[in-house]
Design a protein around this motif. Sequence first.
Motif, PDB file in Angstrom:
ATOM      1  N   SER A 155     -30.773  13.383  11.675  1.00 49.33           N
ATOM      2  CA  SER A 155     -31.413  12.684  10.556  1.00 49.33           C
ATOM      3  C   SER A 155     -32.620  13.462  10.043  1.00 49.33           C
ATOM      4  O   SER A 155     -32.922  13.443   8.846  1.00 49.33           O
ATOM      5  CB  SER A 155     -31.837  11.277  10.992  1.00 49.33           C
ATOM      6  N   ILE A 158     -32.302  16.011   7.082  1.00 48.95           N
ATOM      7  CA  ILE A 158     -32.138  15.564   5.691  1.00 48.95           C
ATOM      8  C   ILE A 158     -33.474  15.747   4.970  1.00 48.95           C
ATOM      9  O   ILE A 158     -34.424  15.010   5.191  1.00 48.95           O
ATOM     10  CB  ILE A 158     -31.679  14.097   5.632  1.00 48.95           C
ATOM     11  N   ASN A 164     -29.984  13.219  -0.678  1.00 52.41           N
ATOM     12  CA  ASN A 164     -30.009  12.606   0.645  1.00 52.41           C
ATOM     13  C   ASN A 164     -29.206  13.420   1.661  1.00 52.41           C
ATOM     14  O   ASN A 164     -28.391  12.878   2.411  1.00 52.41           O
ATOM     15  CB  ASN A 164     -29.483  11.177   0.575  1.00 52.41           C
ATOM     16  N   ASP A 165     -29.442  14.740   1.665  1.00 46.63           N
ATOM     17  CA  ASP A 165     -28.726  15.603   2.593  1.00 46.63           C
ATOM     18  C   ASP A 165     -29.595  16.814   2.912  1.00 46.63           C
ATOM     19  O   ASP A 165     -30.735  16.921   2.465  1.00 46.63           O
ATOM     20  CB  ASP A 165     -27.368  16.038   2.020  1.00 46.63           C
ATOM     21  N   ARG A 183     -26.687  11.643   4.531  1.00 46.05           N
ATOM     22  CA  ARG A 183     -26.896  10.237   4.862  1.00 46.05           C
ATOM     23  C   ARG A 183     -25.745   9.393   4.323  1.00 46.05           C
ATOM     24  O   ARG A 183     -25.395   9.460   3.151  1.00 46.05           O
ATOM     25  CB  ARG A 183     -28.217   9.762   4.266  1.00 46.05           C
ATOM     26  N   ASP A 186     -28.135   3.531   6.180  1.00 41.63           N
ATOM     27  CA  ASP A 186     -29.372   3.541   6.976  1.00 41.63           C
ATOM     28  C   ASP A 186     -29.144   3.878   8.441  1.00 41.63           C
ATOM     29  O   ASP A 186     -30.052   4.386   9.113  1.00 41.63           O
ATOM     30  CB  ASP A 186     -30.084   2.187   6.870  1.00 41.63           C
ATOM     31  N   VAL A 189     -25.047   9.019   9.631  1.00 40.23           N
ATOM     32  CA  VAL A 189     -25.076  10.295   8.895  1.00 40.23           C
ATOM     33  C   VAL A 189     -23.744  10.998   9.099  1.00 40.23           C
ATOM     34  O   VAL A 189     -23.077  10.832  10.121  1.00 40.23           O
ATOM     35  CB  VAL A 189     -26.228  11.204   9.365  1.00 40.23           C
TER      36      VAL A 189
END
Length: 496
Positions: A155, A158, A164-165, A183, A186, A189
């Motif tokens: 995580s 990111i 979102n990566d 991602r 929430d 991943v």
Amino acid sequence: MGFRKQNSKKNRSIKKFIIAMIAGYVAIIIGLTFFISYISINKTDIILKTKVSSMTSALNVQMKMNLDSYLSKMETTGTLIFASEEAYTYDASDANNDEYEALSIEKNISDELFDLCIMENFVDFGIIYSNNHIVGKVSNGTKDLFGDRLYTDLSSFINRQRTNDGWTAGYNNNYTRIYYVKRIHDNAVLLISFYTTELEDVFEHPGGIDDITIRLVEHNNIVIYSSAENETGKSLPESVGKRISDNSSTIMDNEYLITYTTCGDDWKVICSVPTSVILKEKNEFRFYILIVCTVVTVIAIVFTVIFSLKMSDPVANMMNVLDKKAHIDLLTGVLNKRSFEEYAENMIRNSDKTDNYALILLDIDNFKGVNDTLGHEYGDKVLANIGVILRTVFREGDLLGRIGGDEFCVFLKITSTDTAAEINFAKKKCQQICSAFHNNYTGDDNSYKISASVGVSFCPVHGNSFSDLYKCADSALYQSKHKGKDTYTIYTEELK
């Protein structure tokens, strides 16, 4: 006796003068020969350095484009997981999950992941949840490397908020793999990884320069990949690193020629070659000239001329080869994207008001099916043959270019000033293109027939710059795709 002695003394003086004059003449000739040789050698050095520098810069840009394309393909593959609702809504860390229902969902997600990565050389392709539960393919090597911090540390990779990566390499100083993390939601991943050695194909170059080293390095100058042995995971060699600055992307001195470009995530593609390698033939030639000049003046002058002539041909040939490789797409034999756009823009800029041009943009229909099913090697043969078809359909003076994976472009001058005649001429060429594909590339079992969708725009009717013409032709091409492919469309204002 005195006369003889005096005469003999005069003769000796004359001989000395003649010897001195000959020595002075010889010295002048030798000095002039060395001067001319020095000027010629250094002039050729400058020309050779400039040309090789241009070639290396173009190669560096091509390597960056190859890397961007490769990483983009990985990211696109990862994005496809969002096509499955279960993949982006299921949460394995939810304690309220029904055990049997969870097993069914995870099997469906695993099948989706398998279908996406079946044709790729991924080491890891799976989803990791906040409780470190895994769905899909995650290797034991990755599990052992991350341990209990699998989800937490993945995580942290990111770092791009918009998508979102993020990409990373060198986790715990292990540079055998490169990781891509995206991602999902929430508590989950997506992880994709591949071996660093896969970059050998990405950074394969056509040759033309001996001993060139291609490296991919992190922002802290740690080598992620190198075409040289035993450099991966180590600091960039000081001899190269100290020459790289933020002010220039090309550096050349007496030791190295270095070009570099920055990729996403602050990675750099660096191409370096020792200057001695570039000038190897020239240094050998200079040494030989110097030896000859010290032996005999006249022969030195003759050898200077002969060797200069002999030197000019290989240098000129080398420059032509380097220039061609910098501008030509090696697979198809047509212009690459960068050169095609430059040449087309120059033709428009230097044209008369009476000049008319057509921009023909074509995209190969169903080409992805060829690559996915018949393999990339077969797909490369298809692309190579498209170059042959374009050269057959169009005239020698027309610009032919490959501006994307399976997207080609043609820019041609139309001699007629009649609008109807222009359109008819373009239609004829488009019909020839479409016809050329009707009986080609069907695969061994005739099940993967491809065709061409074509869009056409005209200059100056639809624009006076390449970008304007491309947008119009692209709109027309989209219309051809919308109409069912395997056809062509002439751009009109209604397509805006």
